[in-house]
Design a protein around this motif. Structure first.
Motif, PDB file in Angstrom:
ATOM      1  N   UNK A   1      14.836  18.704  12.470  1.00 34.78           N
ATOM      2  CA  UNK A   1      13.602  18.018  12.114  1.00 34.78           C
ATOM      3  C   UNK A   1      13.602  17.822  10.613  1.00 34.78           C
ATOM      4  N   UNK A   2      13.635  16.568  10.181  1.00 27.56           N
ATOM      5  CA  UNK A   2      13.710  16.343   8.740  1.00 27.56           C
ATOM      6  C   UNK A   2      13.117  14.986   8.386  1.00 27.56           C
ATOM      7  N   UNK A   3      11.910  15.020   7.837  1.00 28.52           N
ATOM      8  CA  UNK A   3      11.341  13.822   7.234  1.00 28.52           C
ATOM      9  C   UNK A   3      11.443  13.971   5.731  1.00 28.52           C
ATOM     10  N   UNK A   4      11.662  12.868   5.048  1.00 29.29           N
ATOM     11  CA  UNK A   4      11.718  12.914   3.589  1.00 29.29           C
ATOM     12  C   UNK A   4      11.150  11.622   3.020  1.00 29.29           C
ATOM     13  N   UNK A   5      10.807  11.681   1.740  1.00 25.12           N
ATOM     14  CA  UNK A   5      10.366  10.476   1.039  1.00 25.12           C
ATOM     15  C   UNK A   5      11.620   9.753   0.562  1.00 25.12           C
ATOM     16  N   UNK A   6      11.835   8.567   1.095  1.00 25.22           N
ATOM     17  CA  UNK A   6      13.013   7.804   0.713  1.00 25.22           C
ATOM     18  C   UNK A   6      12.790   6.981  -0.539  1.00 25.22           C
ATOM     19  N   UNK A   7      11.535   6.602  -0.778  1.00 29.09           N
ATOM     20  CA  UNK A   7      11.210   5.784  -1.935  1.00 29.09           C
ATOM     21  C   UNK A   7       9.714   5.895  -2.193  1.00 29.09           C
ATOM     22  N   UNK A   8       9.325   5.545  -3.421  1.00 25.61           N
ATOM     23  CA  UNK A   8       7.895   5.557  -3.755  1.00 25.61           C
ATOM     24  C   UNK A   8       7.585   4.390  -4.679  1.00 25.61           C
ATOM     25  N   UNK A   9       6.316   4.006  -4.697  1.00 28.32           N
ATOM     26  CA  UNK A   9       5.853   2.935  -5.575  1.00 28.32           C
ATOM     27  C   UNK A   9       4.454   3.278  -6.051  1.00 28.32           C
ATOM     28  N   UNK A  10       4.146   2.835  -7.248  1.00 28.52           N
ATOM     29  CA  UNK A  10       2.783   2.904  -7.759  1.00 28.52           C
ATOM     30  C   UNK A  10       2.393   1.486  -8.148  1.00 28.52           C
ATOM     31  N   UNK A  11       1.289   1.023  -7.595  1.00 24.64           N
ATOM     32  CA  UNK A  11       0.791  -0.321  -7.889  1.00 24.64           C
ATOM     33  C   UNK A  11      -0.483  -0.158  -8.714  1.00 24.64           C
ATOM     34  N   UNK A  12      -0.498  -0.798  -9.870  1.00 31.39           N
ATOM     35  CA  UNK A  12      -1.641  -0.698 -10.784  1.00 31.39           C
ATOM     36  C   UNK A  12      -2.201  -2.090 -11.059  1.00 31.39           C
ATOM     37  N   UNK A  13      -3.447  -2.155 -11.502  1.00 37.38           N
ATOM     38  CA  UNK A  13      -4.005  -3.463 -11.870  1.00 37.38           C
ATOM     39  C   UNK A  13      -3.249  -4.058 -13.055  1.00 37.38           C
ATOM     40  N   UNK A  14      -3.289  -5.360 -13.149  1.00 34.54           N
ATOM     41  CA  UNK A  14      -2.699  -6.045 -14.295  1.00 34.54           C
ATOM     42  C   UNK A  14      -3.404  -5.542 -15.554  1.00 34.54           C
ATOM     43  N   UNK A  15      -2.639  -5.227 -16.587  1.00 36.77           N
ATOM     44  CA  UNK A  15      -3.219  -4.769 -17.840  1.00 36.77           C
ATOM     45  C   UNK A  15      -3.092  -3.279 -18.084  1.00 36.77           C
ATOM     46  N   UNK A  16      -2.707  -2.493 -17.065  1.00 38.42           N
ATOM     47  CA  UNK A  16      -2.458  -1.078 -17.335  1.00 38.42           C
ATOM     48  C   UNK A  16      -1.231  -0.995 -18.234  1.00 38.42           C
ATOM     49  N   UNK A  17      -1.316  -0.197 -19.270  1.00 39.57           N
ATOM     50  CA  UNK A  17      -0.210  -0.101 -20.218  1.00 39.57           C
ATOM     51  C   UNK A  17       0.032   1.360 -20.538  1.00 39.57           C
ATOM     52  N   UNK A  18       0.687   1.620 -21.664  1.00 42.21           N
ATOM     53  CA  UNK A  18       1.010   3.004 -22.013  1.00 42.21           C
ATOM     54  C   UNK A  18      -0.232   3.864 -22.249  1.00 42.21           C
ATOM     55  N   UNK A  19      -1.390   3.237 -22.520  1.00 42.81           N
ATOM     56  CA  UNK A  19      -2.628   4.006 -22.679  1.00 42.81           C
ATOM     57  C   UNK A  19      -3.126   4.572 -21.351  1.00 42.81           C
ATOM     58  N   UNK A  20      -2.752   3.953 -20.270  1.00 43.47           N
ATOM     59  CA  UNK A  20      -3.093   4.427 -18.928  1.00 43.47           C
ATOM     60  C   UNK A  20      -1.804   4.582 -18.127  1.00 43.47           C
ATOM     61  N   UNK A  21      -0.863   5.264 -18.700  1.00 42.72           N
ATOM     62  CA  UNK A  21       0.454   5.354 -18.081  1.00 42.72           C
ATOM     63  C   UNK A  21       0.421   6.250 -16.836  1.00 42.72           C
TER      64      UNK A  21
ATOM     65  N   UNK B   1      -7.479   8.767 -17.456  1.00 43.99           N
ATOM     66  CA  UNK B   1      -8.221   8.336 -16.271  1.00 43.99           C
ATOM     67  C   UNK B   1      -9.691   8.229 -16.657  1.00 43.99           C
ATOM     68  N   UNK B   2     -10.266   7.042 -16.481  1.00 40.62           N
ATOM     69  CA  UNK B   2     -11.669   6.829 -16.818  1.00 40.62           C
ATOM     70  C   UNK B   2     -12.318   5.986 -15.722  1.00 40.62           C
ATOM     71  N   UNK B   3     -13.628   5.809 -15.838  1.00 35.84           N
ATOM     72  CA  UNK B   3     -14.368   5.065 -14.822  1.00 35.84           C
ATOM     73  C   UNK B   3     -13.684   3.719 -14.566  1.00 35.84           C
ATOM     74  N   UNK B   4     -13.526   3.402 -13.293  1.00 30.42           N
ATOM     75  CA  UNK B   4     -12.875   2.160 -12.911  1.00 30.42           C
ATOM     76  C   UNK B   4     -11.373   2.286 -12.682  1.00 30.42           C
ATOM     77  N   UNK B   5     -10.818   3.462 -13.006  1.00 29.25           N
ATOM     78  CA  UNK B   5      -9.380   3.695 -12.785  1.00 29.25           C
ATOM     79  C   UNK B   5      -9.095   3.524 -11.305  1.00 29.25           C
ATOM     80  N   UNK B   6      -8.046   2.763 -10.987  1.00 31.73           N
ATOM     81  CA  UNK B   6      -7.770   2.396  -9.602  1.00 31.73           C
ATOM     82  C   UNK B   6      -6.277   2.149  -9.450  1.00 31.73           C
TER      83      UNK B   6
END
Length: 190
Positions: free
Chosen positions: A41-61, A80-85
């Motif tokens: 029995x072996x499940x594993x995470x093969x890949x991952x992704x993070x999807x952020x709104x346009x405009x997230x930069x190093x200030x909200x890395x 992380x501040x109000x509206x972080x999504x």
């Protein structure tokens, strides 16, 4: 009379001796050669992704990495501040030899209160090789969640995949300078 008594004693002794010899002879001759195969029995995470709104930069890395023998996705999130999504996606692969069932992942927060976030989970699958791309490759903020989606409980046969998209929204006014989110996959057998 004495003759009958002697026979009554000798016959059981002879019979007992013959049974013992036969049993010993039988023990030496019988050999069982067998191969026993067990399932894995072996499940594993093969890949991952993070999807952020346009405009997230190093200030909200957001730094993501797969850890813990490919069982946990770690997200280190800054400012992380109000509206972080964000959306976090994990592609789960059944690398075992028996079917497994995808359960809702365990989510743990470090330096943040879990109740300050709205969290929604969307499950997709099962998929054979390459079939998952419709809910994986083209993921953007404006097309998530894909429809139709499922609840937890997707059964994966060996070599099949499932996708889980998790939506995180921060609901508080206060700023969190840095928080770590651990997403650990869980599964049942069969």
């Amino acid at each position: 009379m004495r003759k009958h008594f002697t026979l009554l004693v000798i016959i059981p002794l002879i019979a007992l001796t013959m049974v013992g010899v036969a049993y010993a002879h039988w023990q030496d001759i019988i050999r069982i050669n067998a191969i026993v195969k067990t399932g894995e029995w072996c499940q594993s995470i093969g890949s991952s992704k993070v999807v952020t709104p346009v405009g997230y930069d190093e200030n909200r890395s957001i730094e993501s990495s797969i850890i813990n023998d490919d069982k946990t996705l770690r997200l280190i999130c800054a400012n992380i501040s109000k509206g972080w999504h964000i959306w976090a996606g994990i592609l789960i692969h059944n690398e075992g030899t028996v079917p497994t069932t995808v359960k809702s992942p365990h989510i743990e927060f470090i330096n943040a209160n879990r109740w300050s976030f709205t969290i929604k989970k969307y499950f997709y699958g099962p998929y054979n090789r390459g079939e998952h791309t419709s809910v994986w490759s083209h993921a953007k903020m404006d097309n998530l969640p894909f429809k139709p989606y499922k609840n937890e409980g997707i059964t994966l046969n060996p070599c099949q995949k499932a996708v889980i998209w998790i939506e995180f929204q921060y609901n508080e006014d206060s700023l969190i300078e840095e928080a770590t989110i651990y997403i650990t996959i869980r599964y049942d057998i069969g």
